[in-house]
Design a protein around this motif. Structure first.
Motif, PDB file in Angstrom:
ATOM      1  N   LEU A 189       0.834  -1.206   0.000  1.00 40.85           N
ATOM      2  CA  LEU A 189       0.000   0.000   0.000  1.00 40.85           C
ATOM      3  C   LEU A 189       0.865   1.251   0.000  1.00 40.85           C
ATOM      4  N   LEU A 190       1.941   1.230   0.785  1.00 41.56           N
ATOM      5  CA  LEU A 190       2.857   2.370   0.821  1.00 41.56           C
ATOM      6  C   LEU A 190       3.481   2.621  -0.546  1.00 41.56           C
ATOM      7  N   GLY A 191       3.908   1.545  -1.206  1.00 41.46           N
ATOM      8  CA  GLY A 191       4.491   1.688  -2.537  1.00 41.46           C
ATOM      9  C   GLY A 191       3.497   2.265  -3.526  1.00 41.46           C
ATOM     10  N   ALA A 192       2.236   1.801  -3.455  1.00 43.93           N
ATOM     11  CA  ALA A 192       1.205   2.328  -4.355  1.00 43.93           C
ATOM     12  C   ALA A 192       0.963   3.808  -4.093  1.00 43.93           C
ATOM     13  N   CYS A 193       1.012   4.198  -2.821  1.00 45.99           N
ATOM     14  CA  CYS A 193       0.826   5.615  -2.478  1.00 45.99           C
ATOM     15  C   CYS A 193       1.954   6.464  -3.051  1.00 45.99           C
ATOM     16  N   LEU A 194       3.192   5.962  -2.964  1.00 47.65           N
ATOM     17  CA  LEU A 194       4.322   6.711  -3.518  1.00 47.65           C
ATOM     18  C   LEU A 194       4.170   6.893  -5.025  1.00 47.65           C
ATOM     19  N   VAL A 195       3.725   5.859  -5.719  1.00 44.52           N
ATOM     20  CA  VAL A 195       3.508   5.967  -7.164  1.00 44.52           C
ATOM     21  C   VAL A 195       2.394   6.962  -7.451  1.00 44.52           C
ATOM     22  N   GLY A 196       1.320   6.901  -6.637  1.00 44.36           N
ATOM     23  CA  GLY A 196       0.207   7.831  -6.835  1.00 44.36           C
ATOM     24  C   GLY A 196       0.611   9.279  -6.617  1.00 44.36           C
ATOM     25  N   VAL A 197       1.485   9.502  -5.623  1.00 44.79           N
ATOM     26  CA  VAL A 197       1.935  10.868  -5.337  1.00 44.79           C
ATOM     27  C   VAL A 197       2.691  11.458  -6.514  1.00 44.79           C
ATOM     28  N   THR A 198       3.409  10.615  -7.262  1.00 42.67           N
ATOM     29  CA  THR A 198       4.156  11.135  -8.413  1.00 42.67           C
ATOM     30  C   THR A 198       3.213  11.769  -9.436  1.00 42.67           C
ATOM     31  N   GLY A 199       1.980  11.268  -9.525  1.00 39.75           N
ATOM     32  CA  GLY A 199       1.011  11.875 -10.430  1.00 39.75           C
ATOM     33  C   GLY A 199       0.667  13.286 -10.004  1.00 39.75           C
ATOM     34  N   ILE A 200       0.512  13.480  -8.679  1.00 37.85           N
ATOM     35  CA  ILE A 200       0.230  14.825  -8.166  1.00 37.85           C
ATOM     36  C   ILE A 200       1.420  15.743  -8.427  1.00 37.85           C
ATOM     37  N   PHE A 201       2.628  15.234  -8.164  1.00 34.53           N
ATOM     38  CA  PHE A 201       3.831  16.030  -8.424  1.00 34.53           C
ATOM     39  C   PHE A 201       3.938  16.407  -9.906  1.00 34.53           C
ATOM     40  N   ALA A 202       3.553  15.482 -10.783  1.00 31.67           N
ATOM     41  CA  ALA A 202       3.620  15.755 -12.216  1.00 31.67           C
ATOM     42  C   ALA A 202       2.675  16.892 -12.596  1.00 31.67           C
ATOM     43  N   LEU A 203       1.482  16.883 -12.014  1.00 32.96           N
ATOM     44  CA  LEU A 203       0.528  17.961 -12.285  1.00 32.96           C
ATOM     45  C   LEU A 203       1.064  19.308 -11.797  1.00 32.96           C
ATOM     46  N   ILE A 204       1.687  19.287 -10.608  1.00 28.01           N
ATOM     47  CA  ILE A 204       2.280  20.518 -10.088  1.00 28.01           C
ATOM     48  C   ILE A 204       3.388  21.010 -11.017  1.00 28.01           C
ATOM     49  N   SER A 205       4.185  20.079 -11.530  1.00 25.82           N
ATOM     50  CA  SER A 205       5.278  20.447 -12.426  1.00 25.82           C
ATOM     51  C   SER A 205       4.759  21.055 -13.722  1.00 25.82           C
ATOM     52  N   VAL A 206       3.687  20.490 -14.253  1.00 30.85           N
ATOM     53  CA  VAL A 206       3.091  21.044 -15.475  1.00 30.85           C
ATOM     54  C   VAL A 206       2.620  22.474 -15.215  1.00 30.85           C
ATOM     55  N   GLY A 207       1.985  22.686 -14.058  1.00 28.48           N
ATOM     56  CA  GLY A 207       1.542  24.034 -13.713  1.00 28.48           C
ATOM     57  C   GLY A 207       2.695  24.997 -13.577  1.00 28.48           C
ATOM     58  N   ASN A 208       3.782  24.558 -12.938  1.00 31.31           N
ATOM     59  CA  ASN A 208       4.960  25.415 -12.785  1.00 31.31           C
ATOM     60  C   ASN A 208       5.627  25.704 -14.124  1.00 31.31           C
ATOM     61  N   LEU A 209       5.618  24.714 -15.012  1.00 32.36           N
ATOM     62  CA  LEU A 209       6.209  24.923 -16.334  1.00 32.36           C
ATOM     63  C   LEU A 209       5.431  25.976 -17.108  1.00 32.36           C
TER      64      LEU A 209
END
Length: 241
Positions: free
Chosen positions: A10-30
């Motif tokens: 479950l922890l590993g799945a959460c870490l993978v899921g968080v990368t999606g949120i980080f990716a969205l933040i990165s797109v916004g910052n770009l």
């Protein structure tokens, strides 16, 4: 063992899921970084209606300098909002709001040439580095009089046990800021991507691009770490089945 492996999975799945949120933040910052570079600050006198950027200082509008009713601090603009939380009212919780005093009219922004432009308060809504806040709390008791800083629209409706939070938001005068907004009818307004923060144009670009660089390191680490944890935990679960 199986329980621990399931938790790790479950922890590993959460870490993978968080990368999606980080990716969205990165797109916004770009997008933000590109927009900032395409919209350098310009003198107010050269503006035309549409997206504009300016480096300047905050100052009071036609109403003059204001004094915050909660903080007693001098400011260019302020507003007061109150929230009441009532528990046990008809077996349910009730939260309601009331508006307090606020500055009539808009504050202004003055650039290096001395030209000014009014700022619609929505431009700096939530601009934590630029605005200041003062918060007071009060719990109403039976037969007591509410303090004068609670808006009249709320004070007359209070019941015993009501918890009131009153928040003053104010814009300090003389604050150096960078603003990216829309000019409509001679007023800076909030439409689309809007920036209002302390510092200058170059500072905002530098901070945005630093966030982008951080994400380029963080996203792969979280993704690969999540995949490794999930894969190892899944292997343990399959072996134990």
């Amino acid at each position: 063992m199986a329980t621990a492996a399931a938790v790790v999975l479950l922890l590993g799945a959460c870490l993978v899921g968080v990368t999606g949120i980080f990716a969205l933040i990165s797109v916004g910052n770009l997008r933000r970084a590109r927009l900032l570079r395409r919209t350098p600050p310009a003198p107010i006198a050269s503006w035309r209606p549409g997206r504009v950027a300016v480096e300047g200082r905050t100052q009071a509008g036609p109403s003059g300098l204001q004094v915050g009713p909660l903080s007693a601090a001098e400011c260019a603009w302020f507003r007061v909002d109150a929230t009441c939380e009532r528990s046990g009212d008809s077996d349910r919780d009730l939260t309601w709001h009331a508006e307090g005093p606020r500055t009539p009219g808009h504050p202004t922004l003055v650039d290096a040439t001395g030209r000014t432009v009014p700022i619609e308060p929505g431009v700096f809504a939530g601009a934590t580095p630029a605005t200041e806040t003062t918060t007071l709390e009060y719990t109403h008791k039976r037969a007591s009089s509410p303090p004068p800083w609670i808006p009249e629209a709320m004070s007359g409706r209070l019941k015993r046990g009501d918890r009131v939070t009153v928040r003053e938001t104010r814009l300090p005068p003389g604050l150096p800021v960078f603003a990216l907004a829309h000019l409509e009818n001679g007023v800076l307004t909030r439409r689309g991507r809007t920036v209002f923060t302390t510092g200058g144009w170059a500072d905002v670009i530098r901070e945005t691009e630093a966030d982008l660089r951080l994400m380029t390191v963080t996203i792969p680490l979280f993704f690969l770490g999540g995949i490794a944890l999930s894969g190892g935990a899944l292997a343990v679960l399959l072996a134990a089945a």
